[in-house]
Design a protein around this motif. Structure first.
Motif, short mmCIF file in Angstrom:
data_model
loop_
_atom_site.label_atom_id
_atom_site.label_comp_id
_atom_site.label_asym_id
_atom_site.label_seq_id
_atom_site.Cartn_x
_atom_site.Cartn_y
_atom_site.Cartn_z
N GLU A 150 29.90 12.54 47.37
CA GLU A 150 30.43 13.05 48.62
C GLU A 150 30.64 11.87 49.58
O GLU A 150 29.70 11.41 50.20
CB GLU A 150 29.45 14.07 49.20
CG GLU A 150 29.92 14.80 50.43
CD GLU A 150 28.84 15.76 50.92
OE1 GLU A 150 29.09 16.97 50.94
OE2 GLU A 150 27.75 15.29 51.29
N ILE A 151 31.88 11.38 49.72
CA ILE A 151 32.11 10.21 50.57
C ILE A 151 32.18 10.57 52.05
O ILE A 151 32.13 9.69 52.91
CB ILE A 151 33.39 9.45 50.14
CG1 ILE A 151 34.63 10.35 50.27
CG2 ILE A 151 33.25 8.91 48.73
CD1 ILE A 151 35.95 9.61 50.06
N GLY A 152 32.30 11.86 52.36
CA GLY A 152 32.32 12.32 53.74
C GLY A 152 31.96 13.79 53.77
O GLY A 152 31.85 14.43 52.72
N THR A 153 31.78 14.35 54.96
CA THR A 153 31.39 15.76 55.05
C THR A 153 32.51 16.68 55.57
O THR A 153 32.40 17.90 55.43
CB THR A 153 30.18 15.93 56.00
OG1 THR A 153 30.51 15.41 57.29
CG2 THR A 153 28.97 15.21 55.44
N TRP B 55 32.68 10.55 33.82
CA TRP B 55 33.55 10.99 34.91
C TRP B 55 32.88 10.74 36.25
O TRP B 55 31.73 11.14 36.47
CB TRP B 55 33.86 12.48 34.77
CG TRP B 55 34.80 12.78 33.64
CD1 TRP B 55 34.47 13.15 32.37
CD2 TRP B 55 36.23 12.70 33.69
NE1 TRP B 55 35.61 13.32 31.62
CE2 TRP B 55 36.71 13.06 32.39
CE3 TRP B 55 37.15 12.38 34.68
CZ2 TRP B 55 38.06 13.09 32.09
CZ3 TRP B 55 38.50 12.42 34.37
CH2 TRP B 55 38.95 12.77 33.10
N PHE B 56 33.59 10.10 37.16
CA PHE B 56 33.12 9.81 38.51
C PHE B 56 34.03 10.58 39.46
O PHE B 56 35.21 10.25 39.62
CB PHE B 56 33.20 8.31 38.78
CG PHE B 56 32.60 7.88 40.10
CD1 PHE B 56 31.27 7.51 40.20
CD2 PHE B 56 33.39 7.83 41.25
CE1 PHE B 56 30.72 7.10 41.41
CE2 PHE B 56 32.86 7.42 42.46
CZ PHE B 56 31.51 7.06 42.54
N ALA B 57 33.48 11.63 40.07
CA ALA B 57 34.31 12.55 40.85
C ALA B 57 34.08 12.44 42.35
O ALA B 57 32.95 12.36 42.82
CB ALA B 57 34.04 13.99 40.41
N PHE B 58 35.17 12.45 43.09
CA PHE B 58 35.12 12.50 44.55
C PHE B 58 35.09 13.98 44.93
O PHE B 58 36.12 14.65 44.94
CB PHE B 58 36.35 11.80 45.14
CG PHE B 58 36.35 10.31 44.91
CD1 PHE B 58 35.95 9.44 45.91
CD2 PHE B 58 36.73 9.78 43.67
CE1 PHE B 58 35.94 8.07 45.69
CE2 PHE B 58 36.72 8.41 43.46
CZ PHE B 58 36.32 7.56 44.46
N HIS B 59 33.87 14.44 45.25
CA HIS B 59 33.71 15.88 45.33
C HIS B 59 32.31 16.24 45.80
O HIS B 59 31.36 15.55 45.52
CB HIS B 59 33.94 16.47 43.94
CG HIS B 59 33.64 17.93 43.80
ND1 HIS B 59 34.19 18.89 44.61
CD2 HIS B 59 32.85 18.59 42.93
CE1 HIS B 59 33.76 20.08 44.23
NE2 HIS B 59 32.94 19.94 43.22
N PRO C 145 37.96 15.83 50.09
CA PRO C 145 38.18 14.37 49.94
C PRO C 145 39.52 13.89 50.46
O PRO C 145 39.62 12.79 51.01
CB PRO C 145 38.05 14.16 48.43
CG PRO C 145 37.23 15.31 47.95
CD PRO C 145 37.61 16.46 48.82
N MET C 146 40.57 14.70 50.32
CA MET C 146 41.90 14.23 50.72
C MET C 146 42.07 14.21 52.24
O MET C 146 43.06 13.67 52.73
CB MET C 146 42.99 15.08 50.06
CG MET C 146 43.04 14.88 48.56
SD MET C 146 44.69 15.15 47.88
CE MET C 146 45.61 13.79 48.58
N ALA C 147 41.12 14.76 52.96
CA ALA C 147 41.14 14.67 54.42
C ALA C 147 40.36 13.45 54.90
O ALA C 147 40.30 13.18 56.10
CB ALA C 147 40.56 15.93 55.04
N ASP C 148 39.76 12.73 53.96
CA ASP C 148 38.95 11.56 54.30
C ASP C 148 39.83 10.32 54.41
O ASP C 148 40.55 9.99 53.46
CB ASP C 148 37.88 11.34 53.23
CG ASP C 148 36.81 10.36 53.67
OD1 ASP C 148 37.16 9.20 53.95
OD2 ASP C 148 35.64 10.76 53.75
N ALA D 31 24.71 14.79 41.28
CA ALA D 31 25.39 15.01 42.56
C ALA D 31 24.74 14.13 43.62
O ALA D 31 23.52 14.20 43.84
CB ALA D 31 25.30 16.48 42.97
N ILE D 32 25.56 13.32 44.28
CA ILE D 32 25.09 12.40 45.32
C ILE D 32 25.79 12.77 46.62
O ILE D 32 27.02 12.82 46.67
CB ILE D 32 25.41 10.94 44.96
CG1 ILE D 32 24.73 10.58 43.63
CG2 ILE D 32 24.97 9.98 46.06
CD1 ILE D 32 25.23 9.28 43.03
N ASP D 33 25.03 13.04 47.67
CA ASP D 33 25.66 13.48 48.91
C ASP D 33 25.98 12.30 49.82
O ASP D 33 25.75 11.13 49.50
CB ASP D 33 24.82 14.55 49.61
CG ASP D 33 23.56 14.00 50.28
OD1 ASP D 33 23.38 12.77 50.33
OD2 ASP D 33 22.76 14.82 50.77
#
Length: 295
Positions: free
Chosen positions: A13-16, A59-63, A68-71, A207-209
């Motif tokens: 999770e690169i952002g909230t 697999w490394f997921a942006f999720h 994510p696309m709003a980041d 899962a990493i927040d």
């Protein structure tokens, strides 16, 4: 003794921030995903994670609980991930609101191997049958008539190959969702029944927040609440992810989950998640080899 295998899937999770507040998602019931409360993963935490996963091949997921696309950092961080983990397969999960033909191209250029789009309904239509016309309208908006090789298409899902990236667009069945360990108050999916079956998710997926917390699984919403402290393994900005994943504590938790022992795991005791069938055989075999289960 063989080393504990790394997970086949890691979501980060690169952002909230999320632009939606869906009734079946924790963001629909809490302020964590709102713009004025949003935050991004700290740069040192992100750098430490990538450095530790230089040899990762899964697999490394942006999720997680964000869009994510709003980041604003998405494409930059995807390019960084591509360079740092040359053998990993990058994946994006999105609600599709910000996806266009142009952003599809940008994702490809950033090294994304798979983009998964879930076309969520409105809250008012959450339990109505999926609208197949929405799927066709969305595909038409992306202008996929040319340059795409159709792999599979059904009433609920469409898969195409766009050169180096696969695109999966699907219509969800909200009635099959869970209440995310009580973080969702949407009555049709609330779960009151105690869990009695094993969970194999932490054998295969991580899962990493946004804070860098490695959570027991993706169903844990907010790792900062005291009630979820038992489901946080550690912080990848302080201790390498690979070390946390292979730690005695994580193995102890897997042992409990394999045996359906939830006495010290209240988050798991009321979770209705069903582990995907393809994930179970390897996890069960490993638990048997460890002597955690007999069959």
């Amino acid at each position: 003794m063989p080393s504990i295998p790394l997970p086949g899937f890691i979501e980060v999770e690169i952002g909230t921030f999320c632009n939606r507040q869906c009734a079946w998602c924790p963001n629909g019931w809490h302020e964590r995903g709102l713009e004025h409360r949003s935050t991004s993963m700290a740069e040192p935490t992100w750098r430490a994670l990538l450095a530790d996963l230089a040899d990762y091949r899964g697999w490394f997921a942006f999720h997680n609980y964000n869009e994510p696309m709003a980041d604003p950092h998405l494409f930059e961080r995807m390019r960084e991930a591509r360079l740092a983990m040359p053998n990993a397969k990058l994946e994006l999960h999105t609600n599709g609101d910000f996806l266009t033909r142009k952003t599809l191209l940008l994702l490809q250029q950033a090294g994304c191997a798979l983009t998964r789009v879930t076309l969520y309904p409105s809250n008012e239509k959450a339990l109505e049958p999926p609208d197949e016309a929405r799927l066709h309208r969305f595909l038409k908006r992306l202008e996929l008539a040319s340059g795409a090789r159709v792999q599979k298409t059904t009433k609920l899902e469409h898969r195409v190959q766009l050169e180096s990236m696969e695109l999966i667009v699907r219509l969800p069945r909200i009635e099959h969702y869970t209440d995310r360990v009580g973080a969702v108050q949407f009555e049709p999916i609330r779960n009151e029944a105690p869990r009695s079956t094993p969970c194999w998710l932490p054998f295969h997926s991580a899962a990493i927040d946004v804070h860098g917390a490695l959570k027991l699984c993706c169903h844990i919403y907010d790792s900062t609440t005291p009630a979820m402290a038992h489901a946080v393994i550690g912080n990848v900005g302080e201790v390498p992810f690979t070390k946390l994943w292979r730690s005695r504590r994580m193995e102890s938790l897997r042992r409990k989950l394999a045996a359906a022992n939830f006495k010290t795991l209240p988050a798991c005791a009321g979770c209705a998640h069903v582990t995907p069938s393809w994930m179970v055989p390897k996890a069960r075999a490993r638990a048997r080899a460890k002597g955690w289960i007999s069959s």
